[in-house]
Every structure is written in structure tokens, then in C-alpha cells.
Motif scaffolding. Structure first.
Motif, PDB file in Angstrom:
ATOM      1  N   UNK A  34      -4.815  -5.065 -59.702  1.00  0.00           N
ATOM      2  CA  UNK A  34      -4.548  -5.021 -61.147  1.00  0.00           C
ATOM      3  C   UNK A  34      -4.010  -3.666 -61.606  1.00  0.00           C
ATOM      4  N   UNK A  35      -3.998  -2.669 -60.724  1.00  0.00           N
ATOM      5  CA  UNK A  35      -3.534  -1.338 -61.122  1.00  0.00           C
ATOM      6  C   UNK A  35      -2.099  -1.341 -61.648  1.00  0.00           C
ATOM      7  N   UNK A  36      -1.135  -2.052 -61.021  1.00  0.00           N
ATOM      8  CA  UNK A  36       0.237  -2.018 -61.551  1.00  0.00           C
ATOM      9  C   UNK A  36       0.356  -2.446 -63.007  1.00  0.00           C
ATOM     10  N   UNK A  37      -0.525  -3.320 -63.470  1.00  0.00           N
ATOM     11  CA  UNK A  37      -0.460  -3.757 -64.865  1.00  0.00           C
ATOM     12  C   UNK A  37      -0.879  -2.660 -65.829  1.00  0.00           C
ATOM     13  N   UNK A  38      -1.527  -1.601 -65.320  1.00  0.00           N
ATOM     14  CA  UNK A  38      -2.023  -0.527 -66.173  1.00  0.00           C
ATOM     15  C   UNK A  38      -1.181   0.732 -66.075  1.00  0.00           C
ATOM     16  N   UNK A  47       2.538   4.963 -56.099  1.00  0.00           N
ATOM     17  CA  UNK A  47       1.505   4.252 -55.344  1.00  0.00           C
ATOM     18  C   UNK A  47       2.096   3.541 -54.141  1.00  0.00           C
ATOM     19  N   UNK A  48       3.328   3.052 -54.278  1.00  0.00           N
ATOM     20  CA  UNK A  48       4.010   2.432 -53.142  1.00  0.00           C
ATOM     21  C   UNK A  48       4.243   3.438 -52.026  1.00  0.00           C
ATOM     22  N   UNK A 174       4.414  -6.003 -51.787  1.00  0.00           N
ATOM     23  CA  UNK A 174       4.892  -6.194 -50.412  1.00  0.00           C
ATOM     24  C   UNK A 174       4.325  -5.114 -49.497  1.00  0.00           C
ATOM     25  N   UNK A 175       4.404  -3.858 -49.927  1.00  0.00           N
ATOM     26  CA  UNK A 175       3.860  -2.762 -49.113  1.00  0.00           C
ATOM     27  C   UNK A 175       2.340  -2.860 -49.005  1.00  0.00           C
TER      28      UNK A 175
END
Length: 380
Positions: A34-38, A47-48, A174-175
Motif C-alpha cells: 500500500x506504500x505506493x498509494x501514499x 523505492x524501486x 514488478x520489481x
């Protein structure tokens, strides 16, 4: 305080120690999902980078941390995977097949490097891998029909089975998928006889050989597996950086990966991830400080009417903008970690966890290294 009582051998070889341990990892998985949504796209991209560096760190950890073979040529394996994957994509090979071929070529390269290095240990093996890295960098520069030399090679965004992974969010997941897959594979491999043979070789080659471990076979497997994982990281690295050039895969990148495993904590998969967080996020942190420190010092100088603060802030900003500062900070941190915390970031986390789990009965000498004696010294 929580104690774990072992009643069967399976408790030593399963993925999680107990249900509490599994629940914590479950919460971590939910947080990562859920981190990408924040976060904004910029921080999702950073982060990638952590995930890609973590795959490379696990690759080198299998060789250095678990087998005891130091390599300074892993940037070459990263480049082989990146260039191989980009070359196959340009010739119309499907993405999954291209990644598989890139990993296979990198694995074969690891075997080629590992076989002559079987008779070498220590600094001699390090020099041999360093020479391999220099040779491969020259190949990247000269083999223009494949790598395009210094003109560079563009890499398109991945498309898998017709599904595009062109934005930061989709490439992040994907990563993340490949990082979880690599962690699962490596964790299971380390619980197998192969992983236990690697650890025996790391601790004592003579003792391992006396127990029936074939040094040549298991060292070759370690080199092949480590190179294969680095090839996978190279394929993802190619998509993330979007444009390949020979001057990317230098000895400095190999040192950066070695710094990753040392700072993170040798002999630990957690350490590879912690080290990846450190290595991937330190450059953008320096860039943020380079701009924020002079501005904040100017504001403080204006509020307090002290011109010296503005001069100091401008000096710090100019210092951080100088070339080579980032490498110098990496080196300084490496020296401090070796001197102050040889077990790395994961070792420090273990100490903190043990402190809180045994408080108030924690003893300061719990992790104190004991002096070891030879038999002849015990008679004095």
C-alpha cells in the motif's frame, strides 16, 4: 519476554520461526503493497531502486556473506544481464524469454569466472574478479555491434504478455515481485545441503572438505547462482535507467555493492535489504540536503540576524556539490561501520531487539566478542 521451545527438526528449517514471526512479515507485506498509494511517483521510483539494489545485494551476499568469496567484479555481471536483456528485446524476443536468456548468459559467465578462481582465495580472488570486471567493461566499450559502445543503448519500458509496465507504480510491483521471488529462492537454498555447504566453506574450507564437501563444485554453484541473480537485477536495472552506457558498470559500482552487504550485515538476507535501503537512498538524501541546508540556514540567519549561519550553510551546500563527495561519504560510512558496528545495520537491529525482549535483565556483555586462543596459548 517470549521464549521459543523447539520440539522438532522442522522448526529449524521452516521459513518462519513461529506464527508471531509470520504475522510480522505479513504486516510488512501489506505495508509494502500500500506504500505506493501514499507516495508521489518520485518516491515510488526511489523505492524501486531499493528493490533492484536488494536483488543485487542478495546476489553478492550469497557469495561474500555465505560462501566467503569476495568479488569486485559484480558490476560486470550486472552489465552482462542489462546488455543481454536489452539486445534480445531489440531483436523482438519476448520479455520473459529475454530475461531468461540474460540470466542464463550471466550464469554461464559466473561459471567461467568461478572455475579459474577455484584455486584462489582472499585477496588473490578479489584481484581476479576485479580484472574480470575491467575486461568486461572494455568489451562493453569495444563491441559496438552489440552494445553500441559509448553511443549507448536505449531500453524500452517492459511489456509482459501484452501488459504494459510503463509507469512507476506498475514497475514498482514488478520489481517487488522479483525481489520476493529471489528472497524465497535464496532462503530455501540456504536451508538446503547446498546452502549449508556454502556456510561450511565460509567458516573453514579444510573442515568442510574433511566432511565431504566438494569445494570446486560448491564454489562454482555459488558463483553461478550469484551471477544469475545479478543478471536478473541487471535486466530490471536496464529498464529503470532506460539508457545503457559502458561507464555505468565500473569498479565503483562493484565497490558500492560490496559496501551494501558490509553495511547491511554480512551473512544475512535482512542485511542485504537494509544495505540496499542505505545505498539507494543515500544519494537522493545528499541531493536533498545540498539544496535544503543553505535555504534553511539562510532562513535561520535572517530570523536571528546572524550572517555567519548563512555563510556556513552556503559552504556546506558548495561542499556537497563537489564531485567525489558522494564516494567519500560512502567510504567514510564504510570505515565507521567496520570500526563501530562490524555486524552492520542488521546486527544493530538484532541488538536492539534482544535488548527490548530481555529488558530489564539485559546484560551489556551479551554481544561482546570473546578472545579466542590457540591450544599453545592456553598453556601460558
Amino acid at each position: 519476554m517470549r521464549f521459543q521451545f523447539k520440539t522438532s527438526y522442522n522448526q529449524d528449517i521452516r521459513l518462519f520461526k513461529d506464527k508471531v514471526d509470520a504475522s510480522w512479515y505479513g504486516l510488512l507485506a501489506v505495508a509494502v503493497l500500500i506504500v505506493p498509494a501514499l507516495m508521489s511517483d518520485y518516491y515510488v521510483g526511489e523505492a524501486t531502486w531499493v528493490f533492484i539494489y536488494a536483488i543485487g545485494g542478495i546476489s553478492l551476499m550469497a557469495l561474500v556473506g555465505y560462501t566467503g568469496l569476495v568479488s569486485l567484479g559484480h558490476a560486470a555481471f550486472l552489465g552482462i544481464g542489462a546488455y543481454g536483456h536489452a539486445y534480445f528485446l531489440q531483436h523482438g524476443v519476448p520479455w520473459v524469454v529475454s530475461v531468461t536468456l540474460a540470466v542464463a548468459i550471466t550464469t554461464a559467465s559466473g561459471i567461467v569466472v568461478g572455475l579459474p578462481a577455484l584455486r584462489m582465495t582472499g585477496i588473490y580472488l578479489t584481484i581476479a574478479t576485479l580484472a574480470f570486471g575491467v575486461i568486461i567493461q572494455e568489451v562493453f566499450s569495444r563491441w559496438e555491434s552489440v552494445t553500441h559502445g559509448f553511443a549507448g543503448m536505449p531500453v524500452e519500458k517492459p511489456t509482459i504478455f501484452g501488459v504494459p509496465f510503463h509507469d512507476e507504480w506498475s514497475f514498482y510491483y514488478l520489481c517487488l515481485f522479483f525481489l520476493v521471488l529471489v528472497l524465497w529462492m535464496t532462503r530455501n537454498l540456504l536451508r538446503s545441503p547446498t546452502g549449508r555447504a556454502w556456510i561450511a566453506i565460509r567458516d573453514s574450507e579444510i573442515a568442510a572438505q574433511s566432511m565431504g564437501v566438494n569445494l570446486a563444485i560448491y564454489k562454482s554453484i555459488a558463483f553461478a547462482y550469484s551471477a544469475g541473480l545479478m543478471g536478473l537485477a541487471g535486466a530490471l536495472f536496464a529498464h529503470k535507467i532506460a539508457y545503457l552506457a559502458p561507464d555505468i558498470f565500473t569498479i565503483l559500482l562493484s565497490i558500492q555493492f560490496l559496501l551494501l552487504v558490509i553495511v547491511g550485515g554480512l551473512g544475512s538476507l535482512h542485511g542485504a535489504v537494509f544495505g540496499a535501503i542505505f545505498v539507494a537512498l543515500l544519494p537522493p538524501l545528499i541531493a536533498i540536503l545540498r539544496d535544503s541546508i543553505p535555504a534553511s540556514m539562510n532562513d535561520a540567519a535572517a530570523a536571528m540576524n546572524i550572517k555567519l549561519l548563512a555563510i556556513i550553510g552556503e559552504g556546506i551546500g558548495n561542499f556537497l556539490k563537489k564531485p567525489g563527495v558522494e564516494a567519500g561519504i560512502f567510504g567514510l560510512i564504510l570505515v565507521l561501520v567496520i570500526l563501530l558496528e562490524p555486524l552492520g545495520m542488521y546486527g544493530r537491529w538484532v541488538k536492539i531487539r534482544v535488548f527490548f525482549s530481555t529488558f530489564p535483565m539485559y546484560r551489556g556483555a551479551t554481544f561482546k566478542r570473546q578472545k579466542s586462543y590457540m591450544r599453545s596459548e592456553r598453556l601460558r
